[in-house]
Design an enzyme around this catalytic site. Structure first.
Site, mmCIF file in Angstrom:
data_model
loop_
_atom_site.group_PDB
_atom_site.id
_atom_site.type_symbol
_atom_site.label_atom_id
_atom_site.label_comp_id
_atom_site.label_asym_id
_atom_site.label_seq_id
_atom_site.Cartn_x
_atom_site.Cartn_y
_atom_site.Cartn_z
ATOM 1 N N ARG A 154 -12.531 -14.543 -1.451
ATOM 2 C CA ARG A 154 -11.639 -15.195 -0.479
ATOM 3 C C ARG A 154 -12.393 -16.091 0.497
ATOM 4 O O ARG A 154 -11.784 -16.978 1.096
ATOM 5 C CB ARG A 154 -10.789 -14.151 0.259
ATOM 6 C CG ARG A 154 -9.721 -13.601 -0.655
ATOM 7 C CD ARG A 154 -8.763 -12.659 0.033
ATOM 8 N NE ARG A 154 -7.686 -12.321 -0.895
ATOM 9 C CZ ARG A 154 -6.933 -11.241 -0.816
ATOM 10 N NH1 ARG A 154 -7.119 -10.369 0.160
ATOM 11 N NH2 ARG A 154 -5.970 -11.027 -1.700
ATOM 12 N N ASP A 161 -6.976 -7.890 4.741
ATOM 13 C CA ASP A 161 -6.156 -8.697 3.821
ATOM 14 C C ASP A 161 -5.565 -9.927 4.500
ATOM 15 O O ASP A 161 -4.936 -10.756 3.842
ATOM 16 C CB ASP A 161 -5.005 -7.846 3.266
ATOM 17 C CG ASP A 161 -5.507 -6.813 2.264
ATOM 18 O OD1 ASP A 161 -6.652 -6.944 1.780
ATOM 19 O OD2 ASP A 161 -4.755 -5.862 1.971
ATOM 20 N N SER A 170 -13.352 1.752 3.383
ATOM 21 C CA SER A 170 -12.449 1.343 2.301
ATOM 22 C C SER A 170 -11.384 2.403 2.078
ATOM 23 O O SER A 170 -11.683 3.541 1.704
ATOM 24 C CB SER A 170 -13.233 1.137 1.002
ATOM 25 O OG SER A 170 -12.334 1.090 -0.089
ATOM 26 N N GLY A 213 -5.787 -3.868 -7.744
ATOM 27 C CA GLY A 213 -6.975 -3.087 -7.425
ATOM 28 C C GLY A 213 -6.618 -1.732 -6.830
ATOM 29 O O GLY A 213 -7.274 -0.725 -7.102
ATOM 30 N N LYS A 263 -12.312 -9.386 -3.274
ATOM 31 C CA LYS A 263 -10.857 -9.126 -3.324
ATOM 32 C C LYS A 263 -10.289 -9.775 -4.589
ATOM 33 O O LYS A 263 -11.040 -10.028 -5.524
ATOM 34 C CB LYS A 263 -10.194 -9.649 -2.041
ATOM 35 C CG LYS A 263 -10.629 -8.882 -0.791
ATOM 36 C CD LYS A 263 -10.147 -7.447 -0.834
ATOM 37 C CE LYS A 263 -10.617 -6.647 0.365
ATOM 38 N NZ LYS A 263 -10.279 -5.224 0.246
ATOM 39 N N ARG A 268 1.522 4.302 -3.018
ATOM 40 C CA ARG A 268 1.284 5.717 -2.720
ATOM 41 C C ARG A 268 2.550 6.543 -2.902
ATOM 42 O O ARG A 268 2.499 7.715 -3.283
ATOM 43 C CB ARG A 268 0.724 5.854 -1.293
ATOM 44 C CG ARG A 268 -0.733 5.364 -1.210
ATOM 45 C CD ARG A 268 -1.106 5.000 0.213
ATOM 46 N NE ARG A 268 -2.525 4.744 0.404
ATOM 47 C CZ ARG A 268 -3.139 3.589 0.121
ATOM 48 N NH1 ARG A 268 -2.445 2.575 -0.379
ATOM 49 N NH2 ARG A 268 -4.431 3.451 0.348
ATOM 50 N N ARG A 296 -13.464 -7.026 -10.786
ATOM 51 C CA ARG A 296 -13.688 -6.381 -9.479
ATOM 52 C C ARG A 296 -14.545 -5.119 -9.596
ATOM 53 O O ARG A 296 -14.477 -4.404 -10.590
ATOM 54 C CB ARG A 296 -12.327 -6.090 -8.813
ATOM 55 C CG ARG A 296 -11.606 -7.413 -8.541
ATOM 56 C CD ARG A 296 -10.315 -7.220 -7.828
ATOM 57 N NE ARG A 296 -10.512 -6.695 -6.495
ATOM 58 C CZ ARG A 296 -9.517 -6.339 -5.706
ATOM 59 N NH1 ARG A 296 -8.272 -6.442 -6.123
ATOM 60 N NH2 ARG A 296 -9.763 -5.878 -4.503
ATOM 61 N N SER A 316 0.835 -1.213 0.000
ATOM 62 C CA SER A 316 0.000 0.000 0.000
ATOM 63 C C SER A 316 0.869 1.263 0.000
ATOM 64 O O SER A 316 0.591 2.227 -0.719
ATOM 65 C CB SER A 316 -0.886 0.036 1.249
ATOM 66 O OG SER A 316 -1.830 -0.994 1.212
HETATM 67 C C1 S3P Z 1 -5.677 -1.199 0.183
HETATM 68 C C2 S3P Z 1 -6.880 -1.182 0.808
HETATM 69 C C3 S3P Z 1 -7.677 -2.392 1.108
HETATM 70 C C4 S3P Z 1 -6.872 -3.665 0.908
HETATM 71 C C5 S3P Z 1 -6.017 -3.614 -0.316
HETATM 72 C C6 S3P Z 1 -5.041 -2.459 -0.252
HETATM 73 C C7 S3P Z 1 -4.961 0.066 -0.058
HETATM 74 O O1 S3P Z 1 -8.800 -2.443 0.264
HETATM 75 O O2 S3P Z 1 -7.724 -4.787 0.852
HETATM 76 O O3 S3P Z 1 -5.270 -4.820 -0.461
HETATM 77 O O4 S3P Z 1 -3.755 0.057 -0.316
HETATM 78 O O5 S3P Z 1 -5.616 1.112 0.034
HETATM 79 P P1 S3P Z 1 -10.166 -1.662 0.659
HETATM 80 O O6 S3P Z 1 -9.771 -0.304 0.979
HETATM 81 O O7 S3P Z 1 -11.029 -1.728 -0.550
HETATM 82 O O8 S3P Z 1 -10.736 -2.444 1.801
#
Ligand code: S3P
Length: 438
Positions: free
Chosen positions: A351, A320, A172, A99, A347, A31, A127, A27
């Site tokens: 899952r 996760d 989220s 995603g 996801k 970013r 997705r 993550s």
């Molecule tokens: C993430 C947020 C989560 C997580 C994904 C990474 C991110 O998803 O499941 O693997 O980096 O912002 P959600 O925000 O949709 O729950």
């Protein structure tokens, strides 16, 4: 990228022992590229995750004119082009399995003067994207998706965005972050309130780039038009990846494993709380700050685990980690119940269904529910399981192999590269009897 024939085989052996450096946080690495690209000046990143998902983000920004230079094996210098300096990509941006890239970039690209198209692999193309395209449309964005609300996404540039207040139906971080990134380009204030806590890496990192983001509990807001100033980012080891060796060690008697410099941001650390509730012995040593993020060295000793009812408030904080937590549940005494986790169905795979199928295949009793699962801990034999094209399903069953008397074979594991490229050698280094076959 898919290599359907690649498999991982794991068999039960001795304890897991030693120190292993888990790769960088996925993550935070995404970013770092996105915000570094939009900043004025050169951002230095250390600990970048060289996994397929983050590399897809990097390639997308390179395709929009951002120079990303490798400075070491996991170091990168991102030459920011400023808030309005991206250029139109010549082709569709292929985000592979990621995603996070697609959702966050939907927001960021909605604010550009040029149009762009986002595509992904088969899993990403299934997705749901309306969760970002609909609120972004309320800000004035114009995004075309398939009739099912999925990729490819065509993002039309040149729209005037307007800041709005949002009340999200689901906690989220991806949706929140997409809105905040669009908010940088919007007129006025974008304010997002969530029903529960989700990871706050975007808010923390925006602040490191000098953006005034106001956070109050489950609400955060920013004013559009703020410029980002280049900075340095130390990416901690990914707690989500660390969960696989943590669980493998917790369930394998005699194990003693140390994982240095792991991110322990409270908005992500639900897994540690849940494992502790189950009786795991985890020590957080040397807790400290790595830039905007808290990190610690994690030590875990094998112990007898017991089943728990996972508190609903911890679900988004460990979203996760459920594949690995279900493996811990399969090895625990008694029943583990998870509910309020319907997000797990959308996801990289469904899952809940993927874990239920795999656990049954290796002799574990499970009951699938629409929003969760009930696992009866105790008897694991072994067998062949499918990854359902999902890295975390593959790695979870590899961890379970540590205690499977008949061994576990996991099919179609190429996706492990999306988040944990050195998973097999790292687990082997700790003593797991693991092999990968192409
Ligand atoms: C993430 C947020 C989560 C997580 C994904 C990474 C991110 O998803 O499941 O693997 O980096 O912002 P959600 O925000 O949709 O729950």
């Amino acid at each position: 990228m898919t290599e359907p024939s690649s498999v991982i085989r794991v068999k039960a052996g001795g304890p897991l022992r030693g120190i292993a450096q888990v790769p960088g946080d996925k993550s935070i690495s995404h970013r770092a590229v996105m915000l570094g690209a939009l900043a004025d000046g050169v951002t230095s990143v250390e600990g970048f995750l060289q996994g397929e998902d983050c590399l897809a983000t990097r390639r997308a920004f390179e395709a929009m004119g951002v120079l990303c230079e490798d400075s070491s094996a996991t170091g990168m210098r991102i030459h920011g082009v400023g808030l309005h300096g991206l250029s139109a990509p010549a082709q569709a941006l292929d985000l592979g399995n990621s995603g996070t890239s697609m959702r966050l970039m939907s927001g960021l690209l909605s604010g550009q003067a040029f149009s762009s198209t986002l595509t992904g692999d088969a899993s990403l193309s299934r997705r749901p994207m309306r969760r970002v395209s609909e609120p972004l449309a309320r800000m004035g964005a114009y995004i075309e998706a398939s009739d099912a609300g999925t990729a490819p996404l065509r993002i039309h540039g040149g729209q005037a965005l307007k800041g709005q207040p949002f009340e999200l139906a689901v906690a989220s971080a991806q949706v929140k972050s997409a809105l905040l990134l669009a908010g940088l380009y919007a007129d006025g204030v974008t304010c997002v309130t969530e029903p529960g806590i989700s990871r706050d890496h975007t808010e923390r990192m925006l602040a490191s780039f000098g953006v005034d983001v106001r956070v109050q509990g489950r609400r955060c807001e920013l004013r559009g038009g703020q410029r980002l100033a280049a900075t340095t980012i130390d990416v901690p080891a990914d707690l989500s990846s660390a969960t696989f060796p943590l669980v493998a060690a917790a369930i394998t008697s005699g194990s003693d494993v140390k994982l240095p410099n792991v991110g322990v941001n409270p908005s992500r650390a639900g897994v540690l709380k849940i494992l502790e509730m189950m009786g795991a012995q985890i020590e957080l040593q040397n807790v400290r700050a790595a830039g905007a993020e808290p990190v610690a060295d994690l030590r875990i000793l094998a112990s007898t685990l017991h089943g728990v009812e996972v508190p609903a408030a911890l679900v988004p904080l460990a979203i996760d980690e459920f594949p690995a937590l279900l493996v811990a549940a399969a090895c625990a005494q008694g029943e583990t119940r998870i509910s309020g986790a319907e997000e797990l169905r959308v996801k990289e795979s469904d899952r809940i269904a993927a874990m239920a199928a795999g656990l049954k295949a290796v002799g574990v009793q499970v009951e699938e529910r629409p929003d969760g699962i009930i696992v009866q801990g105790g008897a694991v034999s072994g067998g062949v399981v499918e990854s359902f094209d999902d890295h975390r399903i593959a790695m979870a069953f590899a961890a379970l192999g540590a205690v499977a008397p008949d061994g576990i074979e996991i099919r179609d594991v190429a996706n492990v590269r999306t988040s944990f490229p050195n998973f097999v050698p790292l687990m082997a280094q700790l003593g797991l009897q693991i092999e990968e076959w192409a």
